[in-house]
Design a protein around this motif. Structure first.
Motif, PDB file in Angstrom:
ATOM      1  N   THR A  41       0.849  -1.181   0.000  1.00 24.10           N
ATOM      2  CA  THR A  41       0.000   0.000   0.000  1.00 24.10           C
ATOM      3  C   THR A  41       0.888   1.235   0.000  1.00 24.10           C
ATOM      4  OG1 THR A  41      -0.053   0.206   2.409  1.00 24.10           O
ATOM      5  CG2 THR A  41      -1.719  -1.234   1.374  1.00 24.10           C
ATOM      6  N   LEU A  42       0.287   2.393  -0.252  1.00 24.27           N
ATOM      7  CA  LEU A  42       1.045   3.633  -0.212  1.00 24.27           C
ATOM      8  C   LEU A  42       1.697   3.823   1.148  1.00 24.27           C
ATOM      9  CD1 LEU A  42       1.934   6.367  -1.319  1.00 24.27           C
ATOM     10  CD2 LEU A  42      -0.300   7.279  -0.640  1.00 24.27           C
ATOM     11  N   GLU A  43       0.931   3.591   2.208  1.00 23.35           N
ATOM     12  CA  GLU A  43       1.467   3.777   3.552  1.00 23.35           C
ATOM     13  C   GLU A  43       2.625   2.824   3.823  1.00 23.35           C
ATOM     14  OE1 GLU A  43      -1.713   3.466   2.770  1.00 23.35           O
ATOM     15  OE2 GLU A  43      -2.333   5.552   3.108  1.00 23.35           O
ATOM     16  N   GLU A  44       2.513   1.581   3.360  1.00 34.72           N
ATOM     17  CA  GLU A  44       3.588   0.608   3.560  1.00 34.72           C
ATOM     18  C   GLU A  44       4.832   0.991   2.762  1.00 34.72           C
ATOM     19  OE1 GLU A  44       0.921  -3.446   4.325  1.00 34.72           O
ATOM     20  OE2 GLU A  44       1.389  -2.789   2.278  1.00 34.72           O
ATOM     21  N   THR A  45       4.637   1.537   1.574  1.00 32.90           N
ATOM     22  CA  THR A  45       5.774   1.986   0.770  1.00 32.90           C
ATOM     23  C   THR A  45       6.475   3.153   1.441  1.00 32.90           C
ATOM     24  OG1 THR A  45       4.588   1.316  -1.229  1.00 32.90           O
ATOM     25  CG2 THR A  45       6.492   2.735  -1.526  1.00 32.90           C
ATOM     26  N   GLN A  46       5.678   4.103   1.935  1.00 32.80           N
ATOM     27  CA  GLN A  46       6.259   5.257   2.618  1.00 32.80           C
ATOM     28  C   GLN A  46       7.000   4.872   3.890  1.00 32.80           C
ATOM     29  OE1 GLN A  46       2.747   7.629   3.090  1.00 32.80           O
ATOM     30  NE2 GLN A  46       3.022   8.689   1.150  1.00 32.80           N
ATOM     31  N   ALA A  47       6.706   3.711   4.413  1.00 31.52           N
ATOM     32  CA  ALA A  47       7.367   3.278   5.639  1.00 31.52           C
ATOM     33  C   ALA A  47       8.816   2.868   5.412  1.00 31.52           C
ATOM     34  CB  ALA A  47       6.594   2.113   6.268  1.00 31.52           C
ATOM     35  N   PHE A  48       9.230   2.717   4.123  1.00 22.68           N
ATOM     36  CA  PHE A  48      10.648   2.388   3.892  1.00 22.68           C
ATOM     37  C   PHE A  48      11.276   3.225   2.773  1.00 22.68           C
ATOM     38  CE2 PHE A  48       9.293   0.002   0.201  1.00 22.68           C
ATOM     39  CZ  PHE A  48      10.434  -0.216  -0.564  1.00 22.68           C
ATOM     40  N   TYR A  49      10.468   3.969   2.010  1.00 18.88           N
ATOM     41  CA  TYR A  49      10.990   4.691   0.846  1.00 18.88           C
ATOM     42  C   TYR A  49      10.277   6.033   0.763  1.00 18.88           C
ATOM     43  CZ  TYR A  49      11.649   5.408  -4.296  1.00 18.88           C
ATOM     44  OH  TYR A  49      11.929   5.898  -5.539  1.00 18.88           O
ATOM     45  N   ARG A  50      11.034   7.117   0.923  1.00 18.84           N
ATOM     46  CA  ARG A  50      10.472   8.463   0.838  1.00 18.84           C
ATOM     47  C   ARG A  50      11.206   9.272  -0.225  1.00 18.84           C
ATOM     48  NH1 ARG A  50       7.028  10.607   5.794  1.00 18.84           N
ATOM     49  NH2 ARG A  50       5.831   8.689   5.955  1.00 18.84           N
ATOM     50  N   LEU A  51      10.420   9.933  -1.035  1.00 17.75           N
ATOM     51  CA  LEU A  51      10.929  10.718  -2.147  1.00 17.75           C
ATOM     52  C   LEU A  51      10.571  12.184  -1.937  1.00 17.75           C
ATOM     53  CD1 LEU A  51      11.978  11.222  -5.062  1.00 17.75           C
ATOM     54  CD2 LEU A  51       9.747  10.404  -5.882  1.00 17.75           C
ATOM     55  N   PHE A  52      11.582  13.035  -1.908  1.00 16.65           N
ATOM     56  CA  PHE A  52      11.402  14.472  -1.719  1.00 16.65           C
ATOM     57  C   PHE A  52      11.772  15.207  -3.004  1.00 16.65           C
ATOM     58  CE2 PHE A  52      11.967  12.789   2.506  1.00 16.65           C
ATOM     59  CZ  PHE A  52      11.116  13.546   3.293  1.00 16.65           C
ATOM     60  N   PHE A  53      10.834  15.980  -3.544  1.00 17.60           N
ATOM     61  CA  PHE A  53      11.107  16.835  -4.689  1.00 17.60           C
ATOM     62  C   PHE A  53      11.476  18.223  -4.189  1.00 17.60           C
ATOM     63  CE2 PHE A  53      10.538  13.886  -7.785  1.00 17.60           C
ATOM     64  CZ  PHE A  53       9.272  13.335  -7.892  1.00 17.60           C
ATOM     65  N   ILE A  54      12.493  18.816  -4.800  1.00 20.53           N
ATOM     66  CA  ILE A  54      13.002  20.111  -4.358  1.00 20.53           C
ATOM     67  C   ILE A  54      12.848  21.125  -5.493  1.00 20.53           C
ATOM     68  CG2 ILE A  54      14.950  21.367  -3.377  1.00 20.53           C
ATOM     69  CD1 ILE A  54      16.063  18.723  -2.411  1.00 20.53           C
ATOM     70  N   PRO A  55      11.831  21.975  -5.448  1.00 22.59           N
ATOM     71  CA  PRO A  55      11.665  22.991  -6.487  1.00 22.59           C
ATOM     72  C   PRO A  55      12.879  23.906  -6.580  1.00 22.59           C
ATOM     73  CG  PRO A  55       9.674  22.781  -5.191  1.00 22.59           C
ATOM     74  CD  PRO A  55      10.722  22.003  -4.480  1.00 22.59           C
ATOM     75  N   GLY A  56      13.270  24.191  -7.808  1.00 22.98           N
ATOM     76  CA  GLY A  56      14.379  25.119  -8.017  1.00 22.98           C
ATOM     77  C   GLY A  56      15.748  24.516  -7.846  1.00 22.98           C
ATOM     78  N   MET A  57      15.869  23.201  -7.677  1.00 18.08           N
ATOM     79  CA  MET A  57      17.183  22.577  -7.593  1.00 18.08           C
ATOM     80  C   MET A  57      17.580  22.011  -8.940  1.00 18.08           C
ATOM     81  SD  MET A  57      18.766  19.611  -5.075  1.00 18.08           S
ATOM     82  CE  MET A  57      18.393  18.146  -6.049  1.00 18.08           C
ATOM     83  N   HIS A  58      18.823  22.240  -9.319  1.00 20.62           N
ATOM     84  CA  HIS A  58      19.369  21.689 -10.542  1.00 20.62           C
ATOM     85  C   HIS A  58      19.763  20.223 -10.310  1.00 20.62           C
ATOM     86  CE1 HIS A  58      20.586  26.018 -11.951  1.00 20.62           C
ATOM     87  NE2 HIS A  58      19.291  25.801 -12.036  1.00 20.62           N
ATOM     88  N   HIS A  59      20.599  19.684 -11.174  1.00 18.18           N
ATOM     89  CA  HIS A  59      20.977  18.272 -11.079  1.00 18.18           C
ATOM     90  C   HIS A  59      21.902  18.053  -9.891  1.00 18.18           C
ATOM     91  CE1 HIS A  59      21.450  14.211 -12.399  1.00 18.18           C
ATOM     92  NE2 HIS A  59      22.751  14.340 -12.586  1.00 18.18           N
ATOM     93  N   CYS A  60      21.400  17.396  -8.866  1.00 18.23           N
ATOM     94  CA  CYS A  60      22.149  17.024  -7.654  1.00 18.23           C
ATOM     95  C   CYS A  60      22.438  18.187  -6.718  1.00 18.23           C
ATOM     96  CB  CYS A  60      23.470  16.317  -7.986  1.00 18.23           C
ATOM     97  SG  CYS A  60      23.241  14.666  -8.699  1.00 18.23           S
ATOM     98  N   GLY A  61      22.209  19.412  -7.125  1.00 18.84           N
ATOM     99  CA  GLY A  61      22.447  20.549  -6.250  1.00 18.84           C
ATOM    100  C   GLY A  61      22.504  21.834  -7.053  1.00 18.84           C
ATOM    101  N   GLY A  62      22.541  22.961  -6.348  1.00 15.29           N
ATOM    102  CA  GLY A  62      22.577  24.247  -7.023  1.00 15.29           C
ATOM    103  C   GLY A  62      21.213  24.653  -7.532  1.00 15.29           C
ATOM    104  N   GLY A  63      21.125  25.904  -7.974  1.00 15.21           N
ATOM    105  CA  GLY A  63      19.875  26.406  -8.523  1.00 15.21           C
ATOM    106  C   GLY A  63      19.254  27.476  -7.658  1.00 15.21           C
ATOM    107  N   PRO A  64      18.148  28.085  -8.124  1.00 15.76           N
ATOM    108  CA  PRO A  64      17.534  29.203  -7.415  1.00 15.76           C
ATOM    109  C   PRO A  64      16.731  28.809  -6.192  1.00 15.76           C
ATOM    110  CG  PRO A  64      16.268  28.672  -9.378  1.00 15.76           C
ATOM    111  CD  PRO A  64      17.500  27.825  -9.420  1.00 15.76           C
TER     112      PRO A  64
END
Length: 516
Positions: free
Chosen positions: A416-439
């Motif tokens: 389930t979504l909740e079970e997936t979130q219990a071991f794998y979390r994905l964070f999107f970062i607005p304004g970040m370039h590839h691996c770092g940097g950006g506005p």
């Protein structure tokens, strides 16, 4: 890329911080270290603050005058590991086809008290093709094997030093390093307890191929074609995307927070529309080219196989495609890998690159580099944790790919979504370039950035420490706070700090929104 232990193991560089390190113990340890198929080529005791020269480093890895700063009293050990009868991994960054030891991440790990390791993925350098020609075992090292050997050898180093096994084992990598981390979790689920994976280059062959496909969609290599969109036009095109779409999130800050939710009509930039001057505005043929540039990538059977390029992201990977009036892609990874690995032909060039070239590479899959192994069941069952992050202005690996991958993991593990979130979390970062940097407020203790901000060394601001707390204290990372520094100098003047609570109600769009 890197691996850590302290007794925790953190893989990513060639410095091993071993607690209670003394010069005598380091010398005796280095002289007596014995691991099958492994040769000790150097060892030395180093003290905190020492500037360590790294002679012999190739230019594409920052040489020849590269140095590293020792961040704790430590025992430095350099190993060469034979991964097969014809290949080896040395040095215990993966960017592109990176064969560079990630010293910045190692320095951070050592400073935090980890035994820290890293390697060159089986070849030296992040550019070039000759190290792949007629060398299938080197390709296997780059594709999947080198990280497994790094984990195995790193654990043995720690065990021989401490006379006990490492307590917990971690890996941090970005781009190709992110791809290798996910692939390792699928192939070798017991190697690590925690993975910090940034901008992961899963579906790697299509990532690289997309740059050639998009270049052709905008008229390249025929620089005189009426459909060709010139390099100098693209900054204005991207700026107009940001101007139109940025305010839709409620904050006009020069950042499109969620570009995958929007569409952009290049007809608004047509000559006569009044938005761009007559030297930059788009002809009807160019309008069509720009529209095609923001469509997904299709295979020969017209199946969508790679997401559309990110709105608001720098387009140089496909639009910077001429030098002195001659057609030439600045994105050299395409030529390097297809020359050295796919076709094994040093004369091949990408001017006629097509979908057929991409499909051929997928069928061959040299070195098993095209990791789309979303079955992480075993890693999950043994208690492994993943924190992944991806910039929403990534110019190299479009962030929607992480959405696809997350959905695939949830499906393949049958959770389930909740079970997936219990071991794998994905964070999107607005304004970040590839691996770092950006506005955007992109700094979350990202891999491959040195030094860490010493004032923000806790799990709210540092993703690695959040991962450690999750693995060892069962503290689920509900929030990561991004920091934006003046001129992107980590540890310098803080411009802003922004974050949002992890939204457990969204199935795929699991992100850190940077909003004021």
């Amino acid at each position: 890329m890197g691996t850590f232990a302290s007794n925790k193991l953190l893989c990513f560089g060639a410095l091993a911080r071993l607690a209670r390190c003394t010069a005598d113990k380091c010398v005796s340890f280095g002289a007596g270290l014995s691991i099958p198929d492994t040769k000790v080529i150097a060892y030395s005791h180093e003290t905190n603050g020492t500037v360590l020269p790294l002679p012999g480093t190739v230019a594409s890895c920052g040489g020849p005058n590269l140095t590293a700063i020792i961040t704790a009293d430590l025992c430095r050990v350099v190993l060469v590991v034979a991964t097969s009868s014809s290949s080896e991994t040395s040095g215990f960054r993966d960017w592109g086809i990176g064969g560079c030891v990630d010293y910045p991440t190692m320095q951070n790990g050592a400073g935090l008290g980890f035994a820290s390791f890293g390697m060159n993925a089986g070849h030296n350098g992040s550019t070039g093709f000759d190290f792949f020609l007629d060398k299938p075992e080197v390709l296997n090292d780059f594709g999947y094997r080198s990280l497994h050997f790094e984990a195995s050898v790193g654990k043995q180093v720690v065990e021989q030093y401490y006379a006990s096994s490492s307590f917990k084992n971690y890996y941090a990598g970005c781009s190709t390093g992110g791809r290798q981390g996910f692939q390792n979790a699928h192939l070798y689920p017991s190697d690590f307890d925690g993975l910090l994976l940034g901008s992961p280059g899963v579906n790697w062959l299509r990532i690289v191929a997309s740059k050639g496909i998009l270049a052709h969609r905008i008229g390249w290599p025929d620089l005189d074609s009426p459909a060709y969109v010139r390099p100098e036009q693209w900054p204005a095109i991207v700026a107009e995307q940001i101007r139109q779409l940025d305010p839709l999130d409620g904050v006009a800050d020069g950042i499109i927070d969620e570009p995958t939710r929007h569409r952009f009509d290049p007809q608004t930039l047509a000559c006569g529309a009044g938005l761009l001057n007559e030297t930059l505005c788009l002809t009807p043929q160019q309008v069509s080219s720009v529209r095609k540039a923001y469509e997904p990538v299709y295979d020969s059977d017209t199946h969508i196989v790679y997401p559309a390029f990110e709105l608001g992201a720098n387009t140089n990977v496909f639009s910077d495609n001429q030098q002195n009036g001659v057609a030439k892609l600045s994105y050299t990874i395409l030529q390097d890998f297809w020359r050295g690995a796919v076709y094994n032909d040093s004369t091949w060039a990408p001017e006629n690159f097509s979908t057929a070239d991409m499909d051929f590479a997928l069928a061959e899959n040299p070195g098993q580099v095209n990791a789309w192994d979303t079955d992480l069941s075993e890693f999950h069952e043994r208690g492994g944790k993943v924190i992944s992050y991806h910039g929403r202005s990534d110019e190299t690996v479009t962030s929607a790919l992480s959405e696809w991958f997350y959905s695939g993991v949830q499906s393949n593990t049958n959770l389930t979504l909740e079970e997936t979130q219990a071991f794998y979390r994905l964070f999107f970062i607005p304004g970040m370039h590839h691996c770092g940097g950006g506005p955007g407020a992109w700094s979350i203790g990202n891999a491959q950035r040195y030094p860490y901000d010493q004032t923000l060394l806790d799990s709210s601001y540092n993703a690695l420490l959040a991962l450690v707390d999750w693995v060892e204290k069962n503290r689920t990372p509900e929030t990561l706070i991004g920091t934006k520094y003046q001129d992107d100098v980590v540890g310098g003047e803080v411009v802003s700090q922004r974050g949002k609570k992890y939204p457990p109600y969204v199935s795929i769009l699991l992100y850190m929104l940077i909003v004021t």
